[in-house]
Every structure is written in structure tokens, then in C-alpha cells.
Design a protein around this motif. Structure first.
Motif, short mmCIF file in Angstrom:
data_model
loop_
_atom_site.label_atom_id
_atom_site.label_comp_id
_atom_site.label_asym_id
_atom_site.label_seq_id
_atom_site.Cartn_x
_atom_site.Cartn_y
_atom_site.Cartn_z
N UNK A 19 0.93 -1.24 -0.04
CA UNK A 19 0.12 0.17 0.03
C UNK A 19 0.85 1.32 0.06
N UNK A 20 1.94 1.21 0.52
CA UNK A 20 2.99 2.26 0.52
C UNK A 20 3.49 2.59 -0.46
N UNK A 21 3.66 1.40 -1.56
CA UNK A 21 4.33 1.85 -2.71
C UNK A 21 3.20 2.48 -3.63
N UNK A 22 1.84 2.42 -3.52
CA UNK A 22 0.97 3.16 -4.40
C UNK A 22 0.64 4.30 -3.60
N UNK A 23 0.98 4.62 -2.53
CA UNK A 23 0.62 5.73 -1.76
C UNK A 23 -0.74 6.06 -1.14
N UNK A 24 -1.35 4.76 -0.74
CA UNK A 24 -2.67 4.52 -0.23
C UNK A 24 -2.78 4.00 1.21
N UNK A 25 -3.37 4.62 2.04
CA UNK A 25 -3.59 4.04 3.41
C UNK A 25 -4.50 3.04 3.51
N UNK A 26 -4.76 1.98 4.30
CA UNK A 26 -5.60 0.81 4.30
C UNK A 26 -7.03 1.34 4.77
N UNK A 27 -7.02 2.68 5.50
CA UNK A 27 -8.21 3.21 5.76
C UNK A 27 -9.28 3.65 4.58
N UNK A 28 -8.52 3.70 3.25
CA UNK A 28 -9.00 4.24 2.33
C UNK A 28 -9.58 3.23 1.30
N UNK A 29 -9.06 1.99 1.69
CA UNK A 29 -9.44 0.67 0.74
C UNK A 29 -10.73 0.20 0.88
N UNK A 30 -11.59 0.28 -0.09
CA UNK A 30 -12.96 -0.33 0.03
C UNK A 30 -12.87 -1.84 -0.01
N UNK A 31 -12.01 -2.34 -0.95
CA UNK A 31 -11.89 -3.82 -1.47
C UNK A 31 -10.54 -3.88 -1.67
N UNK A 32 -9.73 -4.91 -1.30
CA UNK A 32 -8.45 -5.32 -1.70
C UNK A 32 -8.44 -6.80 -2.16
N UNK A 33 -7.76 -7.15 -3.18
CA UNK A 33 -7.73 -8.56 -3.50
C UNK A 33 -6.18 -8.71 -4.03
N UNK A 34 -5.53 -10.03 -3.59
CA UNK A 34 -4.54 -10.51 -4.11
C UNK A 34 -4.68 -11.79 -5.03
N UNK A 35 -4.10 -11.65 -6.35
CA UNK A 35 -4.25 -12.59 -7.16
C UNK A 35 -3.10 -13.97 -6.91
N UNK A 36 -3.31 -15.09 -7.71
CA UNK A 36 -2.49 -15.89 -7.43
C UNK A 36 -0.85 -15.81 -7.73
N UNK A 37 -0.70 -14.57 -8.32
CA UNK A 37 0.65 -14.30 -8.46
C UNK A 37 1.17 -13.12 -7.65
N UNK A 38 0.55 -12.92 -6.68
CA UNK A 38 0.69 -12.17 -5.62
C UNK A 38 0.59 -10.58 -5.69
N UNK A 39 -0.18 -10.19 -6.75
CA UNK A 39 -0.48 -8.70 -7.15
C UNK A 39 -1.54 -8.31 -6.30
N UNK A 40 -1.24 -7.00 -5.97
CA UNK A 40 -2.38 -6.55 -5.03
C UNK A 40 -3.39 -5.56 -6.00
N UNK A 41 -4.67 -5.64 -5.98
CA UNK A 41 -5.41 -4.80 -6.58
C UNK A 41 -6.48 -4.16 -5.67
N UNK A 42 -6.65 -2.98 -5.68
CA UNK A 42 -7.30 -2.15 -4.69
C UNK A 42 -8.46 -1.32 -5.23
N UNK A 43 -9.60 -1.15 -4.62
CA UNK A 43 -10.72 -0.33 -5.05
C UNK A 43 -10.61 0.66 -3.83
#
Length: 286
Positions: free
Chosen positions: A198-222
């Protein structure tokens, strides 16, 4: 007891009883309505309403009737599991509506389906042109499934001879700004890892509505704030680019030296790395 109180009590009892019956009858009762399931649903709903509002009758008799309907429904379902003839008789059989691109008018009449209704059902399956349909069948539950002609089917990686890596379902690791430890551990990560991402993309966890990790270990956030643009994960693309750069460097080194042994070594390493890139490419281009 006042009448309004009796209605409340009877309704609550009926709700609990109906919930228990629904769990007993299983998910098929609400997902796939056969002829008998349709009748059972209407009857049980009517009986439940009668139990709730008919204050002159004994409420327990309505419960007995509901229980009988549930037992009969379970018996019918058991019979359907054991006998195909019983299944065909109770649920009917599938009806072919279009075969080899030709509409079977007699089967349409049999199912009391007009040509306008057929076209409507085809559009619901993204088949807007009748000429593109190879086969269409009406299932026992009334749903129409469609097979397009081969030339109109969407292309797949298999059609193009492209190998793609297998994929598994993503794990939802953040919901409403809260980190979900169990799915995070399923992917083999912890809170320190997700906070770093989350620090890499400059986002705090409090502002994440949904966060998912795919099978390759990549984080996608809304995010809650839709005005904030979140960069797409680039780990796989960066790795592919780095491997290609290394392979190009090896080729350049082989061209820049006059020593045969060194030139041969660089060429062999370049060929091996090229083979590795070809093998891992399906994993990195998803």
C-alpha cells in the motif's frame, strides 16, 4: 391475547418454520424451479400466509400441512435422484428449438413459445442475429442455452496457439478498510507485506474499500475515494522487460568481443535465457 399480537407471533413462527424448511429442501429449491418446485413454492407461501392471518383456524394444523409438503417435496427430489424416468416425467425434458441453424417451429409450438419470445431469449444470451446461431435448447427449468456457429465464437488463447498459465481465485484481503488475516495467510503473506504494498501506491488501508491478491501475489485495490487513481501492478511486466534486457545485453556482449570462447559463452547464455523467457512468458503476460 389481542389479535394483532397473535398475528405477530404466528408470522414469526411461520418465518422460522419456512426458513428451516428452505434449508432442509436445499438450494435447488431457490435456484432451479422445476414444475413441482414451482407448485411447492406457491403452496408453501400460501400456507404460511394462512397460518399468519387466519386467526380462526388452529395454527399447528398449518404447520402440519407445511411439514407434509416439505416431506413430499423431499420424497420427489429423492425419487428424481434415483430414477431418470421419474426426472423426465416430473421435470420434463429439454427441447431443441434451433438445430443446424434452423428454427424448429413444431418444438416452438410445443413449448408455447412465439418467435418474438425466442428472439428475446436469444438476445439475452448475446445472440442478436439468428443467422449466427447453430443450436439452441430449452432446459427443463425454462432457460434457453445457445451455441453460436463456429465462425462467430469468440477467440480463445487455445485457438491462437497461445499457452496461458493456470489461475486460481483471488483472495479478498481488505474489506471496508479492514485487513482480513485468514485470506492473507492463504496467499502466504502478512500485514507487513500488505502495508508495504500500500505504501508503494501511496494509499492507506483506511481508504481501501476492497483489496484482492491474485495467484501471482499482485495486489489490486478499489478505494472509497473514486477520484484517486491507483496504478496497476507492474511486477510481471517489469520482470519480463528485465529478462529481455538481459538477453539483449548478452547478444550485444557476444558481438562486441573477438575471443571465440567468450563469444560462444555469451551466445549460449543468450539462447538459454531466450528459452527461459519463452517458457515463463505465459505466466507474465496475463
Amino acid at each position: 391475547m389481542p389479535e394483532w399480537t397473535q398475528v405477530i407471533v404466528r408470522t414469526l413462527v411461520a418465518v422460522v418454520f419456512l426458513f428451516a424448511l428452505t434449508r432442509l429442501l436445499g438450494k435447488r429449491q431457490i435456484s432451479q424451479l422445476s414444475f413441482f418446485a414451482y407448485i411447492t413454492g406457491i403452496t408453501i407461501g400460501d400456507l404460511a400466509a394462512t397460518v399468519s392471518l387466519d386467526l380462526e383456524s388452529n395454527w399447528y394444523l398449518g404447520m402440519v400441512s407445511l411439514a407434509v409438503w416439505a416431506i413430499v417435496s423431499l420424497g420427489i427430489e429423492f425419487l428424481q435422484l434415483k430414477s431418470k424416468k421419474a426426472r423426465d416425467f416430473i421435470d420434463s425434458t429439454s427441447t431443441i428449438l434451433i438445430k443446424d441453424g434452423k428454427v424448429l417451429e413444431d418444438n416452438l409450438k410445443k413449448e408455447k413459445l412465439t418467435n418474438e419470445e425466442l428472439l428475446q431469449q436469444l438476445r439475452a444470451k448475446s445472440a442478436f442475429k439468428l443467422a449466427e446461431v447453430e443450436f439452441a435448447i430449452m432446459e427443463p427449468n425454462g432457460e434457453i442455452n445457445v451455441l453460436l456457429k463456429k465462425e462467430y465464437l469468440p477467440l480463445t488463447p487455445s485457438d491462437l496457439g497461445i499457452k496461458v498459465a493456470p489461475d486460481s481465485e483471488p483472495q479478498t484481503v481488505i474489506l471496508d478498510g479492514k485487513i482480513m488475516d485468514e485470506p492473507l495467510a492463504t496467499r502466504g503473506f502478512n500485514r507487513l507485506w500488505i502495508n508495504t504494498e500500500l505504501e508503494k501506491i501511496g494509499v492507506s488501508v483506511d481508504n481501501v474499500f476492497i483489496g484482492q491478491v491474485d495467484s501471482y501475489g499482485q495486489l489490486f485495490v478499489d478505494l472509497f475515494d473514486d477520484q484517486i487513481k491507483v496504478p496497476e501492478p507492474q511486477q510481471k511486466a517489469a520482470l519480463m522487460a528485465e529478462m529481455k534486457k538481459c538477453q539483449a545485453d548478452l547478444e550485444m556482449f557476444s558481438l562486441s568481443t573477438n575471443q571465440k570462447e567468450v563469444k560462444s559463452m555469451y551466445e549460449q547464455c543468450s539462447i538459454q535465457l531466450e528459452q527461459i523467457i519463452a517458457e515463463v512468458k505465459p505466466l507474465l503476460i496475463r
